[in-house]
Structure formats: C-alpha cells, structure tokens
Scaffold this motif. Structure first.
Motif, short mmCIF file in Angstrom:
data_model
loop_
_atom_site.label_atom_id
_atom_site.label_comp_id
_atom_site.label_asym_id
_atom_site.label_seq_id
_atom_site.Cartn_x
_atom_site.Cartn_y
_atom_site.Cartn_z
N ALA A 109 -52.13 65.66 8.19
CA ALA A 109 -53.06 66.80 8.34
C ALA A 109 -52.42 67.93 9.16
O ALA A 109 -52.52 69.11 8.80
N THR A 110 -51.74 67.60 10.25
CA THR A 110 -51.08 68.66 11.04
C THR A 110 -49.90 69.23 10.24
O THR A 110 -49.61 70.42 10.31
N LEU A 111 -49.26 68.35 9.49
CA LEU A 111 -48.13 68.78 8.67
C LEU A 111 -48.59 69.78 7.60
O LEU A 111 -47.95 70.80 7.36
N ASP A 112 -49.73 69.47 6.98
CA ASP A 112 -50.30 70.40 5.99
C ASP A 112 -50.59 71.75 6.62
O ASP A 112 -50.28 72.81 6.05
N ALA A 113 -51.19 71.69 7.82
CA ALA A 113 -51.52 72.95 8.52
C ALA A 113 -50.22 73.72 8.82
O ALA A 113 -50.15 74.94 8.63
N ALA A 114 -49.19 73.00 9.24
CA ALA A 114 -47.91 73.65 9.58
C ALA A 114 -47.29 74.30 8.35
O ALA A 114 -46.81 75.44 8.40
N ARG A 115 -47.32 73.58 7.23
CA ARG A 115 -46.72 74.14 6.00
C ARG A 115 -47.44 75.41 5.59
O ARG A 115 -46.84 76.39 5.19
N LYS A 116 -48.76 75.38 5.74
CA LYS A 116 -49.55 76.56 5.34
C LYS A 116 -49.21 77.73 6.27
O LYS A 116 -48.94 78.85 5.82
N ILE A 117 -49.22 77.47 7.57
CA ILE A 117 -48.99 78.55 8.54
C ILE A 117 -47.58 79.12 8.40
O ILE A 117 -47.38 80.34 8.32
N PHE A 118 -46.59 78.24 8.35
CA PHE A 118 -45.21 78.75 8.36
C PHE A 118 -44.77 79.28 7.00
O PHE A 118 -43.84 80.08 6.94
N SER A 119 -45.45 78.85 5.92
CA SER A 119 -45.03 79.43 4.64
C SER A 119 -45.47 80.89 4.55
O SER A 119 -44.93 81.66 3.77
N GLU A 120 -46.47 81.26 5.36
CA GLU A 120 -46.84 82.68 5.39
C GLU A 120 -45.86 83.48 6.25
O GLU A 120 -45.67 84.68 6.05
#
Ligand SMILES: Cc1cc2nc3c(=O)[nH]c(=O)nc-3n(C[C@H](O)[C@H](O)[C@H](O)COP(=O)(O)OP(=O)(O)OC[C@H]3O[C@@H](n4cnc5c(N)ncnc54)[C@H](O)[C@@H]3O)c2cc1C
Length: 480
Positions: free
Chosen positions: A217-228
């Motif tokens: 779940a934190t990894l998903d959040a990180a991927r979303k945030i940093f892909s922006e």
C-alpha cells in the motif's frame, strides 16, 4: 617487517570504527586504528551530508517554483546556478569532513596506521602503508570497512560517464541529464534532488520498488506520487551502454519486452551497495562466511562466531544507516576490549528514513514480518489531512503494524515531513507502548503528526481498544 601489538585493532576509521575506538579506549584497551583513506567518513564526505546539502538546494528551488500556488509570484522566473549549488555542497561538506579529520589527524603513530589492512591469521593483520609493511598482532580485531557502490556490469564500457556517490559531488556544475540506476533510498534522493534543480533525470529500476518500501500500500502510494514528479522506468533492464559524443547511450528493455535507446550526459550507479570485504583476505581469518561472503555474526554482540573478530557498520550489510553504524561500533568496541567476556546489547528499533519529498520511513518490523505475525494494520492517508492541505503537501500514507492488543510493532510511511512522526513512533515501539497509550500524549494542531494520530486511532479501532473519549475526538475533533 615491523610488528606492532595492541589489544584492539580496528580496520576502518569511519563512523563505526571511530565509535568503536572511543568505546574500546573507555574500556581501557590499547587501540590501533587502521585506515587507507581518504578518511573523513562516508557519511560526511560522500554520503549523508553532501546528499542532504544537494537536497536542501533542490527543495529550495522547488519551493520557489511552486510559490505561485500560494499566490506568491517570482518575477522573471527562477534561475539555478549549477556551479554555485555544487560549490556550496562541497564547501559545507568540507567543513563536516574537516571536523572528523581533525580527530584522526591528531592521532600519533602508536594510535593509527595509514594503510590498507588484510588478515594474515585469525588475530593478525598485514598493513600496507605508503612506505612500509607492518604486521599487527592484536588480542581482538574489529572489521569496520564500510561499503561501496555495487558495480553494474552493463556499464563497464562507459566508466568515464558513470558517477557514484564517491564522484557525483565532485561535479563542477549540474549535469544536463542523468540516468539514475536504482530506486532505493540513495537513488531516489539523488534523482529527485537533481530533477528539482532542473536536470533531466530518468530513474531506472529492475524491480517496481521505490525508496526501500515493502508494504504494497505504501509502495503504491510512492509510485503514484513519484511518477508525477519523476520520469520513472520501473521493472526495466539495462542491456548495455556505449559512449557517444554527448555522453552515454543506454540500451534498455521495458516491462513489455520492447527495447529502447536513450542518451544521457552521465549515469549514476545507485543499484545497491557491497560490503568492503573483498580485499581483507578473509580466507586467512578462519571466520565462517554466509552465502554473500559476509562473516556470520551475532547482531547483539557484533562478535563473529566465537572468534576474537567483531564487525560493525555497513560492512555487516545489516542496517546500513549512520546511527546503527555508530551504535554497532560502540558495542563492538566495548566487546572487543573485554574479549573473551562478551556482553549482549539489545538492538534499537529499526528506523530508516529517505529524505525525498515527501519523506519515506520504515520503523520496526517489516510488512512481511507483520503479515507473518497476523498483525493488525492501522492506516491514515495524508490526502485530506489538515496541515498537509494548508501547505499543499496533501499526499501520502501511513501504515502502522500492531498486535491484537494494539501493541506497536512497526510501520511504513510516505508523507510530508514523516521523518518526525517516524522518530516519535520508533521511540514508542522501542518503549513497547500500545497505540492507546500513545494517543494519551499531546498532538499539537495543526501538525503533520496528526496523521500519525489518525493511524493510531485506526489501529485502536481494529484492536478494539479505542477509548470512549477517542471516539468523540474522531467524531468532533479537528481534521488530523
Ligand atoms: C549517498 C549516501 C547517502 C546516505 N545518507 C544517509 C542518511 O541520510 N542517513 C543515514 O543514517 N545514513 C545515510 N547513509 C549511510 C551512512 O553513510 C552509512 O551507514 C555510514 O556512513 C557507514 O559508516 P561505516 O563506518 O560503516 O563506513 P565508512 O564511513 O565508509 O568507513 C569505512 C572506512 O574503512 C576504511 N577501509 C575500508 N577498507 C579498508 C582496508 N582494507 N584497510 C584500511 N581501511 C579500510 C575506509 O577508508 C573508510 O574510512 C548514506 C550513504 C550514502 C552512500
């Protein structure tokens, strides 16, 4: 060959070695420190401090660029003076290094040997100094040789264009473009830092992980945030590299199997770190090694088997962060001095922080340990958190692990300034506190730490330990 004798010989004058020296001296041992240089510790010279100096400039640039979102204009746009940024990084870095070198350079010949050490026998070393070879006979030995960037085979033909943490801070100005290989804490920090300073950055990783996060779940959040924020190429494979006039061409394969070619001025190798063990002649030490070639050791005594050899810091590949290196050095130093009487020292709660924006943090047990223990998970998002919205930093997630009684075991976090919440939580985990007990501590309003409070409340709800007044606070209290 000259022979020197001592109680404790320490290989490596980094953070672990220096702290081991202080502890061994305090225990009354005659200590010999050995280092081949350049000295000044990885942390101060090529690690924690220069990377944070670069990030400080990057976050300042980002704040100015985004000031308009608060109605604050910057007339004429902003200008990043790459040479000035790098000059400040080095100037301040050199001050930190000088402070360390002052201690080491004040040591006399009987306290320090400047050269490269390797084992001759279980308690005997040979040190190759500039002008002589010295044999060292010690009652006990501490290995504190640190770690180095992992070599990336695909880059072997383009070494002139490959940067590591040893060389990146020596750049006289910012590169035009940079491929960062490795999305772990070090790669992510430097990728974001460079990107915020206007460098065209692409971050490659063979896995789909970021910042050392392991909770899906934190990894998903990180991927979303940093892909922006960053050009991410996860689950990719670097096939080969060749030099071109403007730098280096990387040939890589994406997750669907398609091959691509892209050019950069430099490549930063940040795909993991290797313990500095290869040149230590461990075959002569009698130590038992694990499958990675690291001596087997007890994490509470830092002793390798029942030998007179101890290991501390990044070289043991256990918890490669500064405060652990210093603490391990302290335990190893005291035990090496009192060997064969060795004492166990309880480990601190794990705490690891990535200084990206938003911060990433891991505390205590990992997600897989939490799953194996059937732990409950309290969760809170920063998407709608009061303070985070005020500062336009409202993205991120806290996942906090506890047992069925709400006893705190660990957490992963990504969110604004969670380095502070992570500290507080690590102290609570180490104190063996329950979520309900921590909720009785003050949480000021409006702070990012209220995100931690929300996750604690969620954990309490799931463990059935939420106090009546806490129910009321959730219903009527300010948005945390
Ligand atoms: C880019 C980067 C950023 C980082 N940021 C952070 C951060 O923000 N926070 C954090 O907590 N940690 C951070 N770290 C990790 C932290 O820097 C390390 O955990 C810490 O410096 C390890 O200290 P050490 O004593 O084990 O190794 P070192 O400081 O590397 O010391 C090892 C010493 O051994 C010597 N040596 C090696 N082999 C021999 C030999 N055969 N003979 C003689 N001498 C030898 C070397 O010269 C060196 O002086 C970062 C690391 C990097 C690379």
């Amino acid at each position: 060959m000259k022979t020197r004798t001592c109680d404790v010989a320490i290989i490596g004058a980094g953070s672990a070695g220096l702290s081991a020296r202080s502890a061994a001296l305090a225990a009354g041992a005659k200590v010999l420190l050995i280092d081949h240089g350049p000295g000044g510790t990885t942390c101060a010279r090529v690690g924690c401090m220069p990377s944070k100096l670069l990030l400080a400039a990057a976050h300042a640039a980002y704040a100015v660029q985004n000031a308009y979102r608060f109605g604050v204009g910057v007339a004429g746009g902003i200008e990043v003076d790459g040479a000035a940024v790098m000059a400040r990084v080095r100037r301040e870095r050199d001050r930190f290094v000088a402070a360390v070198l002052k201690t080491v350079e004040s040591l006399g010949k009987d306290e320090m040997l400047r050269g490269s050490a390797h084992f001759d026998g279980p308690t005997q070393l040979t040190v190759d100094c500039e002008d002589e070879r010295v044999r060292v006979k010690a009652r006990s030995i501490i290995i504190a040789t640190g770690s180095s960037s992992r070599f990336v085979k695909a880059l072997e033909n383009v070494s002139q264009r490959v940067l590591t943490n040893e060389t990146i801070f020596e750049l006289q100005t910012l590169p035009r473009s940079l491929a960062v290989l490795g999305g772990g804490p070090l790669g992510l920090e430097l990728a974001q830092g460079m990107a915020r300073l206007g460098v065209k950055v692409v971050l490659f990783d063979q896995a789909d992980k970021l910042g050392g996060l392991r909770d899906p779940a934190t990894l998903d959040a990180a991927r979303k945030i940093f892909s922006e924020a960053l050009d991410l190429r996860l689950k990719t494979e670097i096939l080969s590299a060749c030099e071109i006039d403007s730098g280096v061409q990387l040939n890589w394969r994406d997750v669907a199997g398609a091959e691509h070619a892209e050019s950069f001025e430099y490549v930063l190798a940040a795909a993991g770190r290797m313990p500095n063990l290869a040149k230590l002649g461990l075959q002569n030490s009698g130590l038992v090694l694990d499958q990675h070639g690291v001596p087997r050791f007890d994490a509470k005594t830092l002793q390798c088997g029942d030998s007179a050899v101890f290991i501390a810091g990044d070289v043991d590949a256990d918890r490669p962060v500064l405060h652990e290196a210093s603490n391990e050095g302290r335990v190893a130093g005291a035990n090496a001095a009192r060997y064969p009487k060795v004492e166990s020292s309880p480990r601190m709660t794990l705490l690891a922080i990535t200084f990206s924006d938003p911060n990433i943090a891991a505390i205590g047990i990992s997600y897989s340990q939490a799953k194996a223990a059937n732990a409950l998970i309290g969760e809170a998002s920063y998407d709608d958190q009061g303070r985070a919205k005020v500062f336009l930093q409202n993205s991120g997630l806290i996942r906090i692990y506890g047992d069925e009684n709400g006893l705190l075991l660990g957490a992963e976090m990504i969110g604004p300034a969670v380095e502070h919440s992570a500290h507080l939580l690590a102290w609570c985990v180490q104190q063996k506190l329950k979520a309900s007990e921590v909720l009785r501590f003050p949480f000021y309003h409006p702070t990012f730490e209220e995100g931690l409070r929300s996750s604690l409340r969620d954990l309490c709800k799931k463990s059935g330990s939420l106090h009546r007044s806490e129910h009321d606070a959730i219903a009527f209290g300010p948005a945390g």
